[in-house]
Design a protein around this motif. Structure first.
Motif, PDB file in Angstrom:
ATOM      1  N   MET A  67       0.830  -1.203   0.000  1.00 49.04           N
ATOM      2  CA  MET A  67       0.000   0.000   0.000  1.00 49.04           C
ATOM      3  C   MET A  67       0.868   1.257   0.000  1.00 49.04           C
ATOM      4  SD  MET A  67      -3.180  -0.833  -0.227  1.00 49.04           S
ATOM      5  CE  MET A  67      -4.119   0.576   0.384  1.00 49.04           C
ATOM      6  N   SER A  68       1.965   1.228   0.733  1.00 47.75           N
ATOM      7  CA  SER A  68       2.880   2.372   0.750  1.00 47.75           C
ATOM      8  C   SER A  68       3.507   2.576  -0.628  1.00 47.75           C
ATOM      9  CB  SER A  68       3.977   2.154   1.801  1.00 47.75           C
ATOM     10  OG  SER A  68       3.436   2.135   3.100  1.00 47.75           O
ATOM     11  N   THR A  69       3.899   1.482  -1.264  1.00 49.99           N
ATOM     12  CA  THR A  69       4.480   1.550  -2.604  1.00 49.99           C
ATOM     13  C   THR A  69       3.479   2.125  -3.604  1.00 49.99           C
ATOM     14  OG1 THR A  69       5.892  -0.359  -2.130  1.00 49.99           O
ATOM     15  CG2 THR A  69       5.561   0.207  -4.441  1.00 49.99           C
ATOM     16  N   ALA A  70       2.194   1.836  -3.373  1.00 55.19           N
ATOM     17  CA  ALA A  70       1.153   2.329  -4.270  1.00 55.19           C
ATOM     18  C   ALA A  70       0.799   3.790  -4.008  1.00 55.19           C
ATOM     19  CB  ALA A  70      -0.101   1.470  -4.127  1.00 55.19           C
ATOM     20  N   ALA A  76      -9.833  -1.213  -5.005  1.00 58.53           N
ATOM     21  CA  ALA A  76      -9.124  -2.024  -5.992  1.00 58.53           C
ATOM     22  C   ALA A  76      -7.652  -2.176  -5.627  1.00 58.53           C
ATOM     23  CB  ALA A  76      -9.265  -1.404  -7.379  1.00 58.53           C
ATOM     24  N   THR A  77      -7.039  -1.073  -5.162  1.00 60.67           N
ATOM     25  CA  THR A  77      -5.635  -1.128  -4.762  1.00 60.67           C
ATOM     26  C   THR A  77      -5.458  -2.058  -3.573  1.00 60.67           C
ATOM     27  OG1 THR A  77      -5.244   1.125  -5.539  1.00 60.67           O
ATOM     28  CG2 THR A  77      -3.654   0.225  -3.976  1.00 60.67           C
ATOM     29  N   LEU A  78      -6.346  -1.931  -2.609  1.00 61.12           N
ATOM     30  CA  LEU A  78      -6.244  -2.781  -1.420  1.00 61.12           C
ATOM     31  C   LEU A  78      -6.422  -4.245  -1.783  1.00 61.12           C
ATOM     32  CD1 LEU A  78      -5.944  -3.214   1.567  1.00 61.12           C
ATOM     33  CD2 LEU A  78      -8.371  -2.650   1.866  1.00 61.12           C
ATOM     34  N   ARG A  79      -7.404  -4.539  -2.642  1.00 62.96           N
ATOM     35  CA  ARG A  79      -7.615  -5.932  -3.055  1.00 62.96           C
ATOM     36  C   ARG A  79      -6.389  -6.479  -3.774  1.00 62.96           C
ATOM     37  NH1 ARG A  79     -12.899  -4.094  -4.412  1.00 62.96           N
ATOM     38  NH2 ARG A  79     -12.305  -3.916  -6.605  1.00 62.96           N
ATOM     39  N   GLY A  80      -5.759  -5.636  -4.592  1.00 71.24           N
ATOM     40  CA  GLY A  80      -4.557  -6.069  -5.294  1.00 71.24           C
ATOM     41  C   GLY A  80      -3.427  -6.390  -4.335  1.00 71.24           C
ATOM     42  N   CYS A  81      -3.267  -5.561  -3.323  1.00 71.16           N
ATOM     43  CA  CYS A  81      -2.202  -5.793  -2.341  1.00 71.16           C
ATOM     44  C   CYS A  81      -2.481  -7.041  -1.509  1.00 71.16           C
ATOM     45  CB  CYS A  81      -2.053  -4.578  -1.433  1.00 71.16           C
ATOM     46  SG  CYS A  81      -1.252  -3.160  -2.232  1.00 71.16           S
TER      47      CYS A  81
END
Length: 216
Positions: A13-16, A80-85
């Motif tokens: 999440m930090s990287t995103a 979506a970002t959280l699901r990806g991580c």
């Protein structure tokens, strides 16, 4: 493994670009401390005298505060970002849930154990004991703790405490938890023997998961 998984999600999440994102806090223990506590019902006479079927007041407060804190995310992260991580983390550290065969045997054994002669006999003694104390509507021990009158998480009544104290007295008199545990354990051992190949696979998968977690 759960901690490692959370760390991987946090890094992703930090990287995103969501440095402010934080995983939900670990929930404090609430109620029983072992599977046996949860499975067979109350056993702590001191706590029962104070809280009936409810958890300790301090535990409930800590749990509620953690739940409230976990519901707040000020990072603006999209789902979506959280699901990806989460998916990325789970690729390195498998979700630490009991395998299906374990859950199936556990659930089936719990149900079957309540119908064994040993357990039905001790339940009948418990029910008779409760009737002698003025509680004639409970056939099995969990009927008392599941009484909808005691379901309010924010309220412990004198009636609940009195019922729970009678309950635990009858449990102790006839060794309800011991008889139930012995019956269920016997069923579980028999089922495990029938599915030994699957359990061997589970053990191998667990070893692999541990290796991945250490390397992550």
């Amino acid at each position: 493994m759960t901690t490692t998984r959370d760390q991987l999600i946090d890094t992703c999440m930090s990287t995103a670009g969501y440095d402010d994102w934080e995983p939900a806090p670990e929930l404090p223990e609430l109620g029983g401390k072992t599977l046996t506590d949860w499975r067979y019902g109350i056993h702590d006479a001191r706590l029962t005298a104070e809280r009936g079927y409810h958890p300790a007041e301090a535990e409930q407060k800590a749990y509620d505060e953690a739940m409230e804190a976990g519901a707040v995310d000020e990072s603006g992260a999209d789902d979506a970002t959280l699901r990806g991580c989460v998916a990325k983390a789970d690729g390195k550290v498998p979700d630490p849930q009991p395998p299906a065969v374990v859950q199936e045997i556990s659930g089936a054994a719990f149900e079957k154990s309540q119908k064994t002669p040993e357990v039905t006999a001790v339940f009948a003694k418990w029910s008779s004991c409760m009737k002698d104390k003025g509680y004639d509507s409970y056939k099995q021990p969990l009927d008392a703790s599941d009484d909808p009158r005691f379901a309010n998480p924010d309220k412990v009544t004198a009636q609940e405490i009195a019922t729970a104290r009678a309950d635990i007295s009858c449990r102790d008199r006839y060794g309800v938890a011991r008889a139930w545990f012995d019956a269920e354990s016997k069923i579980q051992r028999a089922e495990i023997a029938k599915h030994m190949d699957e359990f061997d696979d589970v053990a191998a998968a667990t070893r692999e998961a541990i290796t991945k977690a250490k390397a992550a």
